[in-house]
Design a protein around this motif. Structure first.
Motif, PDB file in Angstrom:
ATOM      1  N   ALA A 133       0.838  -1.198   0.000  1.00  0.00           N
ATOM      2  CA  ALA A 133       0.000   0.000   0.000  1.00  0.00           C
ATOM      3  C   ALA A 133       0.874   1.250   0.000  1.00  0.00           C
ATOM      4  O   ALA A 133       0.662   2.181  -0.791  1.00  0.00           O
ATOM      5  CB  ALA A 133      -0.919  -0.010   1.220  1.00  0.00           C
ATOM      6  N   LEU A 134       1.878   1.267   0.864  1.00  0.00           N
ATOM      7  CA  LEU A 134       2.740   2.449   0.967  1.00  0.00           C
ATOM      8  C   LEU A 134       3.500   2.682  -0.340  1.00  0.00           C
ATOM      9  O   LEU A 134       3.615   3.814  -0.817  1.00  0.00           O
ATOM     10  CB  LEU A 134       3.704   2.311   2.155  1.00  0.00           C
ATOM     11  CG  LEU A 134       3.016   2.297   3.533  1.00  0.00           C
ATOM     12  CD1 LEU A 134       4.008   1.940   4.636  1.00  0.00           C
ATOM     13  CD2 LEU A 134       2.351   3.644   3.825  1.00  0.00           C
ATOM     14  N   ALA A 135       4.011   1.608  -0.942  1.00  0.00           N
ATOM     15  CA  ALA A 135       4.764   1.737  -2.198  1.00  0.00           C
ATOM     16  C   ALA A 135       3.868   2.283  -3.306  1.00  0.00           C
ATOM     17  O   ALA A 135       4.285   3.147  -4.097  1.00  0.00           O
ATOM     18  CB  ALA A 135       5.336   0.379  -2.607  1.00  0.00           C
ATOM     19  N   LEU A 136       2.637   1.806  -3.349  1.00  0.00           N
ATOM     20  CA  LEU A 136       1.711   2.246  -4.407  1.00  0.00           C
ATOM     21  C   LEU A 136       1.335   3.722  -4.236  1.00  0.00           C
ATOM     22  O   LEU A 136       1.272   4.478  -5.216  1.00  0.00           O
ATOM     23  CB  LEU A 136       0.461   1.359  -4.383  1.00  0.00           C
ATOM     24  CG  LEU A 136      -0.489   1.503  -5.556  1.00  0.00           C
ATOM     25  CD1 LEU A 136       0.179   1.094  -6.866  1.00  0.00           C
ATOM     26  CD2 LEU A 136      -1.740   0.654  -5.327  1.00  0.00           C
ATOM     27  N   ILE A 137       1.088   4.126  -3.006  1.00  0.00           N
ATOM     28  CA  ILE A 137       0.754   5.535  -2.754  1.00  0.00           C
ATOM     29  C   ILE A 137       1.946   6.417  -3.153  1.00  0.00           C
ATOM     30  O   ILE A 137       1.794   7.429  -3.843  1.00  0.00           O
ATOM     31  CB  ILE A 137       0.391   5.776  -1.267  1.00  0.00           C
ATOM     32  CG1 ILE A 137      -0.848   4.966  -0.878  1.00  0.00           C
ATOM     33  CG2 ILE A 137       0.156   7.269  -1.009  1.00  0.00           C
ATOM     34  CD1 ILE A 137      -1.090   4.871   0.626  1.00  0.00           C
ATOM     35  N   GLU A 138       3.144   5.991  -2.753  1.00  0.00           N
ATOM     36  CA  GLU A 138       4.342   6.777  -3.082  1.00  0.00           C
ATOM     37  C   GLU A 138       4.576   6.827  -4.579  1.00  0.00           C
ATOM     38  O   GLU A 138       4.868   7.885  -5.147  1.00  0.00           O
ATOM     39  CB  GLU A 138       5.570   6.194  -2.385  1.00  0.00           C
ATOM     40  CG  GLU A 138       5.671   6.614  -0.940  1.00  0.00           C
ATOM     41  CD  GLU A 138       6.967   6.148  -0.303  1.00  0.00           C
ATOM     42  OE1 GLU A 138       8.003   6.102  -1.007  1.00  0.00           O
ATOM     43  OE2 GLU A 138       6.937   5.818   0.889  1.00  0.00           O
ATOM     44  N   ALA A 139       4.459   5.685  -5.233  1.00  0.00           N
ATOM     45  CA  ALA A 139       4.732   5.643  -6.672  1.00  0.00           C
ATOM     46  C   ALA A 139       3.720   6.476  -7.459  1.00  0.00           C
ATOM     47  O   ALA A 139       4.052   7.054  -8.493  1.00  0.00           O
ATOM     48  CB  ALA A 139       4.729   4.198  -7.165  1.00  0.00           C
ATOM     49  N   GLY A 141       2.203   9.123  -6.195  1.00  0.00           N
ATOM     50  CA  GLY A 141       2.333  10.515  -5.766  1.00  0.00           C
ATOM     51  C   GLY A 141       1.002  11.149  -5.393  1.00  0.00           C
ATOM     52  O   GLY A 141       0.885  12.361  -5.307  1.00  0.00           O
ATOM     53  N   LEU A 142      -0.015  10.315  -5.158  1.00  0.00           N
ATOM     54  CA  LEU A 142      -1.362  10.830  -4.906  1.00  0.00           C
ATOM     55  C   LEU A 142      -1.878  10.398  -3.539  1.00  0.00           C
ATOM     56  O   LEU A 142      -1.519   9.331  -3.055  1.00  0.00           O
ATOM     57  CB  LEU A 142      -2.333  10.267  -5.942  1.00  0.00           C
ATOM     58  CG  LEU A 142      -2.084  10.591  -7.409  1.00  0.00           C
ATOM     59  CD1 LEU A 142      -2.940   9.681  -8.292  1.00  0.00           C
ATOM     60  CD2 LEU A 142      -2.397  12.061  -7.677  1.00  0.00           C
ATOM     61  N   PRO A 143      -2.761  11.202  -2.940  1.00  0.00           N
ATOM     62  CA  PRO A 143      -3.567  10.666  -1.843  1.00  0.00           C
ATOM     63  C   PRO A 143      -4.598   9.740  -2.478  1.00  0.00           C
ATOM     64  O   PRO A 143      -5.222  10.104  -3.471  1.00  0.00           O
ATOM     65  CB  PRO A 143      -4.223  11.909  -1.239  1.00  0.00           C
ATOM     66  CG  PRO A 143      -4.211  12.953  -2.310  1.00  0.00           C
ATOM     67  CD  PRO A 143      -3.117  12.606  -3.283  1.00  0.00           C
ATOM     68  N   LEU A 144      -4.747   8.538  -1.944  1.00  0.00           N
ATOM     69  CA  LEU A 144      -5.671   7.573  -2.557  1.00  0.00           C
ATOM     70  C   LEU A 144      -6.933   7.415  -1.718  1.00  0.00           C
ATOM     71  O   LEU A 144      -6.865   7.038  -0.543  1.00  0.00           O
ATOM     72  CB  LEU A 144      -4.997   6.207  -2.712  1.00  0.00           C
ATOM     73  CG  LEU A 144      -3.805   6.113  -3.673  1.00  0.00           C
ATOM     74  CD1 LEU A 144      -3.321   4.660  -3.765  1.00  0.00           C
ATOM     75  CD2 LEU A 144      -4.164   6.659  -5.065  1.00  0.00           C
ATOM     76  N   ALA A 145      -8.070   7.712  -2.343  1.00  0.00           N
ATOM     77  CA  ALA A 145      -9.343   7.387  -1.724  1.00  0.00           C
ATOM     78  C   ALA A 145      -9.516   5.885  -1.874  1.00  0.00           C
ATOM     79  O   ALA A 145      -9.356   5.357  -2.963  1.00  0.00           O
ATOM     80  CB  ALA A 145     -10.476   8.120  -2.435  1.00  0.00           C
ATOM     81  N   ALA A 146      -9.809   5.190  -0.766  1.00  0.00           N
ATOM     82  CA  ALA A 146      -9.938   3.731  -0.882  1.00  0.00           C
ATOM     83  C   ALA A 146     -10.894   3.143   0.141  1.00  0.00           C
ATOM     84  O   ALA A 146     -10.576   3.059   1.321  1.00  0.00           O
ATOM     85  CB  ALA A 146      -8.577   3.051  -0.753  1.00  0.00           C
ATOM     86  N   PRO A 147     -12.071   2.722  -0.309  1.00  0.00           N
ATOM     87  CA  PRO A 147     -12.947   1.908   0.540  1.00  0.00           C
ATOM     88  C   PRO A 147     -12.487   0.461   0.442  1.00  0.00           C
ATOM     89  O   PRO A 147     -11.597   0.143  -0.356  1.00  0.00           O
ATOM     90  CB  PRO A 147     -14.310   2.075  -0.116  1.00  0.00           C
ATOM     91  CG  PRO A 147     -13.999   2.240  -1.570  1.00  0.00           C
ATOM     92  CD  PRO A 147     -12.650   2.934  -1.645  1.00  0.00           C
ATOM     93  N   SER A 148     -13.065  -0.413   1.239  1.00  0.00           N
ATOM     94  CA  SER A 148     -12.772  -1.839   1.092  1.00  0.00           C
ATOM     95  C   SER A 148     -13.167  -2.283  -0.321  1.00  0.00           C
ATOM     96  O   SER A 148     -14.143  -1.800  -0.879  1.00  0.00           O
ATOM     97  CB  SER A 148     -13.529  -2.632   2.155  1.00  0.00           C
ATOM     98  OG  SER A 148     -14.888  -2.239   2.184  1.00  0.00           O
ATOM     99  N   ALA A 149     -12.382  -3.233  -0.888  1.00  0.00           N
ATOM    100  CA  ALA A 149     -12.527  -3.579  -2.305  1.00  0.00           C
ATOM    101  C   ALA A 149     -13.519  -4.722  -2.533  1.00  0.00           C
ATOM    102  O   ALA A 149     -13.222  -5.706  -3.219  1.00  0.00           O
ATOM    103  CB  ALA A 149     -11.163  -3.930  -2.889  1.00  0.00           C
ATOM    104  N   ASN A 150     -14.706  -4.593  -1.935  1.00  0.00           N
ATOM    105  CA  ASN A 150     -15.765  -5.591  -2.112  1.00  0.00           C
ATOM    106  C   ASN A 150     -16.959  -4.921  -2.767  1.00  0.00           C
ATOM    107  O   ASN A 150     -17.054  -3.694  -2.782  1.00  0.00           O
ATOM    108  CB  ASN A 150     -16.199  -6.123  -0.733  1.00  0.00           C
ATOM    109  CG  ASN A 150     -16.506  -4.994   0.229  1.00  0.00           C
ATOM    110  OD1 ASN A 150     -15.596  -4.272   0.645  1.00  0.00           O
ATOM    111  ND2 ASN A 150     -17.772  -4.798   0.565  1.00  0.00           N
ATOM    112  N   LEU A 151     -17.900  -5.715  -3.295  1.00  0.00           N
ATOM    113  CA  LEU A 151     -19.184  -5.154  -3.686  1.00  0.00           C
ATOM    114  C   LEU A 151     -19.871  -4.676  -2.414  1.00  0.00           C
ATOM    115  O   LEU A 151     -19.775  -5.322  -1.364  1.00  0.00           O
ATOM    116  CB  LEU A 151     -20.051  -6.212  -4.373  1.00  0.00           C
ATOM    117  CG  LEU A 151     -19.673  -6.592  -5.801  1.00  0.00           C
ATOM    118  CD1 LEU A 151     -20.510  -7.785  -6.263  1.00  0.00           C
ATOM    119  CD2 LEU A 151     -19.838  -5.419  -6.763  1.00  0.00           C
ATOM    120  N   SER A 152     -20.548  -3.546  -2.474  1.00  0.00           N
ATOM    121  CA  SER A 152     -21.244  -2.998  -1.317  1.00  0.00           C
ATOM    122  C   SER A 152     -22.151  -4.064  -0.704  1.00  0.00           C
ATOM    123  O   SER A 152     -22.877  -4.746  -1.422  1.00  0.00           O
ATOM    124  CB  SER A 152     -22.077  -1.799  -1.755  1.00  0.00           C
ATOM    125  OG  SER A 152     -21.762  -0.696  -0.990  1.00  0.00           O
TER     126      SER A 152
END
Ligand code: TXA
Ligand code: MG
Length: 346
Positions: A133-139, A141-152
């Motif tokens: 997660a940290l590597a992806l956010i850094e790479a 360069g954005l703040p990432l909006a992220a809910p859990s990755a399931n269907l509601s």
């Protein structure tokens, strides 16, 4: 076509790996990508882009009035979208970040996509404790909006397979970094008032918070359904298996008796228990969700267990309850939401 990027979370310098760079590229193009955190998999998108945020809501089928958590990799990132950091919030960040704690702060006017925060004057922020997660956010360069990755409405995903089951064909890609650790979502704490308030119990317990900042309150809506929850997401039924799911406050003998009565009627019955009692029960399917003596193992296995019940065509499921201290609070919160029915007292 949902792309899968498999990475080893234990290598050094993850953010220079081609899988991470490709996934980050998608994020910069305002596509949405699922990634592992230490709690559950998140579905990330550029928090500054309405386009990206709309794709998140669409992929999940999530109601637009339920705001997203903004994920960051370093504290400097916060200042672009938060008005100020109250002392108590700073203490919590020092103690629990990176980690499973989400902090609600006042949002700077005009910062971030209004859709990410569902038009609220506040914003939820968290720094996940997971190298991918940290590597992806850094790479990115954005703040990432992220809910859990399931269907509601479905249980949150703790593996890349859970994400794929729900979202294949609906998102640009999934970074597969293995199973998550904690297994339950972060604790959400509102730090905009005098006394910090828990809006959602989670990976960091109330006891742990109080050790660091003293008194912490709990949103009354968590206990009493006559109150409207302060966290919009808490009003929805969640994590639900397909069959009616009853929690039972009673001995294993009483639960077995209930199972027998239903089976005599010809119904297919499931039981959710723990390792300690698995051999005791006789039902159509019996699943041990971790070990009662170690509640963290119950948290870790919870969503996979709820998903597993859906693989059988059951008519009814009975589940044991857990003591509501430590991580047991979050476990019972999620089980009650999965059930949506009153606890049976036996
Ligand atoms: O562990 C987690 O928190 C995971 C991982 C992916 O980081 N994320 C997660 O997000 O659980 P989600 O969207 O499933 O849950 C976010 C919760 C919802 O209950 C939402 O209503 C609440 O946080 N929330 C977000 N912004 C808020 C705000 N400004 N005020 C009150 N509650 C907020
Ligand atoms: Mg969720």
């Amino acid at each position: 076509q949902t792309q899968i990027w498999t990475v080893d979370k234990n290598v050094d310098n993850l953010k220079t790996y081609p899988q991470i760079i490709e996934a980050a590229q998608k994020l910069k193009q305002n596509e949405v990508v699922a990634f592992p955190t230490e709690t559950v998999y998140g579905l990330g998108g550029n928090a500054e882009s309405d386009e990206a945020v709309l794709k998140i809501f669409e992929a999940k089928g999530r109601p637009g009035d339920n705001p997203l958590i903004i994920h960051i990799a370093n504290r400097e990132q916060i200042h672009s979208f938060v008005k100020e950091i109250p002392d108590q919030a700073a203490v919590l960040m020092d103690a629990f970040w990176p980690g499973p704690l989400t902090i609600i702060l006042e949002k700077k006017d005009g910062a971030l996509s209004e859709k990410a925060t569902a038009g609220l004057p506040t914003v939820a922020v968290r720094m996940p404790d997971h190298p991918v997660a940290l590597a992806l956010i850094e790479a990115s360069g954005l703040p990432l909006a992220a809910p859990s990755a399931n269907l509601s409405g479905k249980p949150s995903p703790t593996t890349a397979n859970h994400v794929a089951d729900d979202l294949t064909g609906r998102i640009a890609g999934i970074v597969n970094g293995g199973a998550t650790g904690v297994g339950l979502e972060s604790t959400v704490v509102d730090c905009t008032g005098e006394i910090p308030a828990i809006l959602r119990p989670g990976g960091v317990t109330k006891e742990q918070l109080e050790e660091v900042i003293g008194q912490v309150s709990v949103d009354p809506a968590l206990k009493d359904s006559n109150h409207a929850p302060k966290s919009p997401g808490m009003k929805y039924r969640h994590y639900a298996p397909n069959a009616p799911f009853y929690l039972v406050d009673g001995t294993r003998e009483k639960i077995q008796q209930m199972v027998n009565e239903k089976r005599v009627e010809g119904l297919k019955v499931g039981v959710m228990t723990t390792k300690e009692n698995k051999e005791f029960y006789d039902a159509d399917i019996v699943i041990a969700c971790g070990e009662r003596a170690k509640l963290e193992t119950v948290a870790e296995a919870l969503y996979d267990t709820l998903r597993a019940f859906n693989q059988e065509d059951l008519d009814i499921i009975y589940g044991e309850i857990f003591p509501e201290h430590g991580v047991g609070q979050a476990i019972m919160n999620r089980l009650s939401k999965a059930s949506g029915l009153p606890i049976i007292e036996k």
